[in-house]
Design a protein around this motif. Structure first.
Motif, PDB file in Angstrom:
ATOM      1  N   THR A 248     -43.575   6.130  47.492  1.00 20.11           N
ATOM      2  CA  THR A 248     -44.373   6.955  48.392  1.00 20.11           C
ATOM      3  C   THR A 248     -45.018   6.037  49.418  1.00 20.11           C
ATOM      4  O   THR A 248     -45.041   4.813  49.231  1.00 20.11           O
TER       5      THR A 248
ATOM      6  N   TYR B 177     -33.679  25.326  51.349  1.00 13.94           N
ATOM      7  CA  TYR B 177     -34.515  24.239  50.842  1.00 13.94           C
ATOM      8  C   TYR B 177     -34.243  22.970  51.654  1.00 13.94           C
ATOM      9  O   TYR B 177     -33.129  22.753  52.143  1.00 13.94           O
TER      10      TYR B 177
ATOM     11  N   VAL C  57     -34.294  18.851  51.398  1.00 13.96           N
ATOM     12  CA  VAL C  57     -34.219  17.819  50.370  1.00 13.96           C
ATOM     13  C   VAL C  57     -34.131  16.466  51.059  1.00 13.96           C
ATOM     14  O   VAL C  57     -33.218  16.232  51.856  1.00 13.96           O
TER      15      VAL C  57
ATOM     16  N   GLU D  65     -45.801  15.066  51.912  1.00  8.33           N
ATOM     17  CA  GLU D  65     -45.368  16.417  52.263  1.00  8.33           C
ATOM     18  C   GLU D  65     -46.125  16.940  53.473  1.00  8.33           C
ATOM     19  O   GLU D  65     -45.546  17.590  54.349  1.00  8.33           O
TER      20      GLU D  65
ATOM     21  N   PHE E 161     -38.412  19.305  48.974  1.00  5.33           N
ATOM     22  CA  PHE E 161     -38.324  18.370  47.858  1.00  5.33           C
ATOM     23  C   PHE E 161     -38.187  16.951  48.402  1.00  5.33           C
ATOM     24  O   PHE E 161     -37.201  16.623  49.073  1.00  5.33           O
TER      25      PHE E 161
ATOM     26  N   SER F 127     -38.191  12.846  47.558  1.00  5.25           N
ATOM     27  CA  SER F 127     -37.896  11.956  46.440  1.00  5.25           C
ATOM     28  C   SER F 127     -39.134  11.209  45.954  1.00  5.25           C
ATOM     29  O   SER F 127     -39.368  11.089  44.746  1.00  5.25           O
TER      30      SER F 127
ATOM     31  N   PHE G 172     -42.121  11.953  45.833  1.00  2.42           N
ATOM     32  CA  PHE G 172     -43.151  12.740  45.142  1.00  2.42           C
ATOM     33  C   PHE G 172     -42.587  13.543  43.978  1.00  2.42           C
ATOM     34  O   PHE G 172     -43.341  14.102  43.188  1.00  2.42           O
ATOM     35  N   GLU G 173     -41.248  13.608  43.863  1.00  2.00           N
ATOM     36  CA  GLU G 173     -40.634  14.262  42.714  1.00  2.00           C
ATOM     37  C   GLU G 173     -40.231  13.242  41.659  1.00  2.00           C
ATOM     38  O   GLU G 173     -39.810  13.607  40.569  1.00  2.00           O
TER      39      GLU G 173
ATOM     40  N   LEU H  67     -32.873  14.545  42.134  1.00  2.00           N
ATOM     41  CA  LEU H  67     -33.603  15.392  43.080  1.00  2.00           C
ATOM     42  C   LEU H  67     -32.879  16.711  43.322  1.00  2.00           C
ATOM     43  O   LEU H  67     -33.518  17.766  43.453  1.00  2.00           O
TER      44      LEU H  67
ATOM     45  N   VAL I 135     -33.724  19.028  40.550  1.00  2.00           N
ATOM     46  CA  VAL I 135     -35.057  19.605  40.732  1.00  2.00           C
ATOM     47  C   VAL I 135     -34.969  20.816  41.653  1.00  2.00           C
ATOM     48  O   VAL I 135     -35.560  21.870  41.390  1.00  2.00           O
ATOM     49  N   MET I 136     -34.214  20.653  42.738  1.00  2.00           N
ATOM     50  CA  MET I 136     -34.050  21.757  43.681  1.00  2.00           C
ATOM     51  C   MET I 136     -33.323  22.933  43.031  1.00  2.00           C
ATOM     52  O   MET I 136     -33.717  24.097  43.182  1.00  2.00           O
TER      53      MET I 136
ATOM     54  N   ARG J  96     -35.420  25.033  40.733  1.00  2.00           N
ATOM     55  CA  ARG J  96     -36.344  25.899  41.475  1.00  2.00           C
ATOM     56  C   ARG J  96     -35.603  27.069  42.119  1.00  2.00           C
ATOM     57  O   ARG J  96     -36.085  28.199  42.113  1.00  2.00           O
TER      58      ARG J  96
END
Length: 676
Positions: free
Chosen positions: A194, A249, A251, A258, A277, A279, A281-282, A290, A293-294, A297
């Motif tokens: 980050t 979404y 990505v 964000e 999404f 990377s 922060f996920e 990643l 994750v998407m 959701r």
């Protein structure tokens, strides 16, 4: 369908008898932990050929080949796989050694297959992608180089800009760019990719105070905001997907927060997506979770990812069961069609100029290029792409020359100096260049310079011999009947010219005289008629008047070997675009007011000319306000190279752009189009 990357299965490496792992970083350590039962023979690395990693010997590629390994598993960063593949593929092919990635994808199949390439014969198809939107209920978009792009040649150019800005505000950080790159690598290794994580590493590396660290981090965000532009065709597709009621979404493998990304997206016209999404922060990148994750959701039935990177947007997506459509980034199109341009840049200012250029030329990934030629472009973008870089480089060259000079004023000669004058007045760059003279739009022309400089029969003979025809009669407003009348009339014109200059406090001996592309005719006859030594500054000087008789500096100069720029067509293209909307000057009246000829442009021509100026101004303002770094070199050759690249536009398209547009050479009373 060649553009859609489909799902493949992940293997378990069980068919190999002797395995070498390429890479000594964290991915290799994790692989060994998860696959300790495999017959791993040794570790390969570009720099190290001895020692051990997790109990396995580090060896040279030659030793691995001699000891007959049957596969090399590339475990470096997935974005570096192509670089490593290129390094080892030839020798591995000769020795029948497979090269695979961590998912057991055969890298020879991937990187050698034409599937991954783009060619002028088979460009990627907007129509194909639009059709694919219909076939998927969840659409994901990459952000950087897909929906948005930077006006830089490389992402790391941002760090050069940050370095300049913090120094300008009094904070000097040793080797900032190098340390910023290293800090990001450390943050990735520590699973904290980050912006906060990166700057935490940077603070430790450089022993920065919290205040300084926060200041630099904020400046980096400001630079990112300045350099981002939308890729409009992809944004149109984004909204087309919305009208089709698709789940959408975004990505991104990115470290920006964000809130910053949302601000960038909003500022560039992107809103209404169903999720974002990131990377950093996920806790997962595209290639290690990643996309999952998407998917968790989204809960869709079939998925399509649109991005620019063949590995992280292509292979990684298909590994997670997502179809992928790969579009080229602007940089990849630059490398494909004009790679020599990259190697022509040697400073950050030059890279930023080229970055801005490709953000226009290759903003549309579906741009039609047939046999290396752009098939469609507006006059606005033609001028932004090919004319504006040359204008920008010349303006900066000029400002460097006249800053802190003895000149009281800088005289932009009509009509070719019109755009330069407008830019000079509107964009005051005194923050970059000290003690700039006052800018003046100076009325002159070859006709007015000559017709005010005739003192004798000998002067008249020289003009007749040089130009021919009934030139003496033509250069005076109401004509003349004989040489003596011409000489008397010339004195009157000269007196009126002096009135004009006196009224406007113009002193040719102390002012800078700026012209476009010239053999020096106007300057020569002005100083002859007015008995002044004039300091000329030209974008380019053609062969003409003996340079020893004039004080002239030119950014470009014709030599016996010059070809492109001094081709007559190139000059006429510039003179059609870089001109005033007003007619040409004939002389001055008794009050010292300019008298123009009768040739005027019609409404269509004026509208066309305004579009040209709008394009040039858009590029120039962006460069000098957001990108330019003072005191860093910006060579004339780069401006010339980008101007010459208008030959990348098809002749048919270029002719259509200049159709029915022309200027009048009032000295010889001839209409000139782009071809003369």
């Amino acid at each position: 369908m060649r553009y859609i990357i489909k799902l493949i299965k992940m293997g378990k490496f069980t068919k190999y008898k002797k395995i070498a792992l390429y890479g000594t970083g964290l991915p290799t350590r994790e692989f060994i932990l998860n696959y300790s039962s495999l017959p791993i023979y040794g570790i390969l690395d570009k720099k190290r050929v001895d020692g051990f990693l997790e109990g396995y010997p580090i060896m040279s590629l030659e030793k691995a080949i001699n000891d007959q390994v049957d596969v090399i598993i590339v475990l470096a960063s997935i974005t570096n796989e192509k670089t490593i593949y290129d390094r080892i593929s030839n020798i591995c092919r000769k020795n029948s050694i497979a090269i695979v990635d961590r998912f057991e994808n055969n890298l020879m199949d991937i990187f050698e297959n034409n599937f991954w390439g783009y060619s002028s014969e088979e460009d990627i198809s907007l129509e194909v992608l639009e059709a694919e939107l219909l076939n998927h209920d969840v659409i994901s978009f990459d952000i950087f180089d897909t929906l948005l792009m930077r006006m830089t040649l490389t992402p790391e150019d941002v760090f050069d800009m940050v370095d300049y800005r913090i120094k300008a505000k009094g904070l000097n950080v040793l080797d900032f760019k190098i340390n910023r790159i290293f800090a990001e690598r450390k943050a990735i290794e520590n699973h904290n990719h980050t912006l906060d994580g990166i700057y935490s590493e940077l603070q430790q590396q450089l022993n920065l105070s919290m205040e300084d660290c926060s200041f630099i981090k904020a400046e980096e965000v400001n630079v990112e905001k300045d350099v981002i532009v939308p890729r409009r065709k992809i944004i149109e597709l984004f909204y087309k997907a919305k009208t089709l009621n698709k789940k959408i979404y975004l990505v991104s493998d990115m470290y920006l927060p964000e809130s910053v990304l949302e601000e960038l997206l909003q500022a560039n016209g992107i809103s209404g997506y169903d999720g974002l999404f990131i990377s950093g922060f996920e806790g997962a990148s595209k290639y290690d979770g990643l996309f999952n994750v998407m998917k968790n959701r989204a809960q869709g039935h079939n998925y399509l990812h649109i991005g620019d990177n063949k590995v992280v947007d292509g292979l990684a997506a298909r590994f997670y069961g997502i179809d992928a459509f790969i579009i080229p980034s602007a940089a990849s199109l630059l490398y494909k069609y004009t790679p020599y341009m990259v190697f022509a840049t040697s400073t950050i200012n030059e890279r930023l100029l080229l970055g801005l250029y490709i953000s226009i030329k290759y903003n549309d990934p579906f741009v039609k290029i047939v046999e290396g030629k752009i098939d469609k472009i507006t006059i606005f973008d033609f001028c932004r792409c090919f004319i504006a870089p040359l204008v920008t480089v010349f303006m900066i060259w000029l400002l460097n020359k006249i800053s802190n000079s003895r000149h009281n004023k800088v005289l932009f000669a009509a009509r070719d100096g019109y755009i330069f004058y407008k830019l000079y007045k509107k964009y005051n760059l005194s923050r970059h260049f000290e003690a700039l003279p006052e800018g003046v739009y100076f009325f002159t022309s070859r006709k007015a310079a000559i017709n005010s400089s005739l003192n004798s029969e000998a002067d008249i003979k020289i003009i007749k011999d040089r130009i021919g025809g009934d030139i003496i009669n033509k250069i005076f407003k109401d004509g003349v009947s004989d040489n003596q009348t011409a000489i008397k009339k010339s004195k009157k014109y000269r007196d009126n010219y002096i009135k004009y200059m006196s009224r406007n406090e113009i002193d040719l001996s102390n002012d800078a005289f700026v012209d476009l592309v010239s053999s020096g005719t106007s300057q020569f006859y002005l100083q002859k008629g007015l008995n002044k030594i004039i300091s000329g500054y030209y974008l380019a000087r053609l062969v003409g008047v003996n340079p020893e008789t004039m004080n002239v500096k030119s950014m470009m100069f014709k030599t016996g070997t010059d070809v492109d720029f001094y081709n007559v067509n190139e000059v006429f293209i510039l003179e059609n675009i870089l001109t005033s909307p007003d007619p040409s000057l004939v002389c001055f009246d008794d009050a010292g007011e300019p008298v123009f000829d009768s040739n005027t442009k019609n409404e269509n021509q004026l509208s066309w000319l305004q579009e040209c100026f709008n394009g040039i101004e858009d590029f120039y303002a962006t460069y000098v306000n957001k990108l330019y770094i003072p005191s860093v070199p910006l060579r004339a050759e780069l401006g010339g190279m980008l101007f010459f690249s208008h030959h990348n536009v098809s002749e048919k398209t270029e002719n259509e752009l200049f159709y029915a547009v022309s200027f009048v050479d009032n000295l010889i009373n001839k209409v000139m189009n782009k071809n003369g």
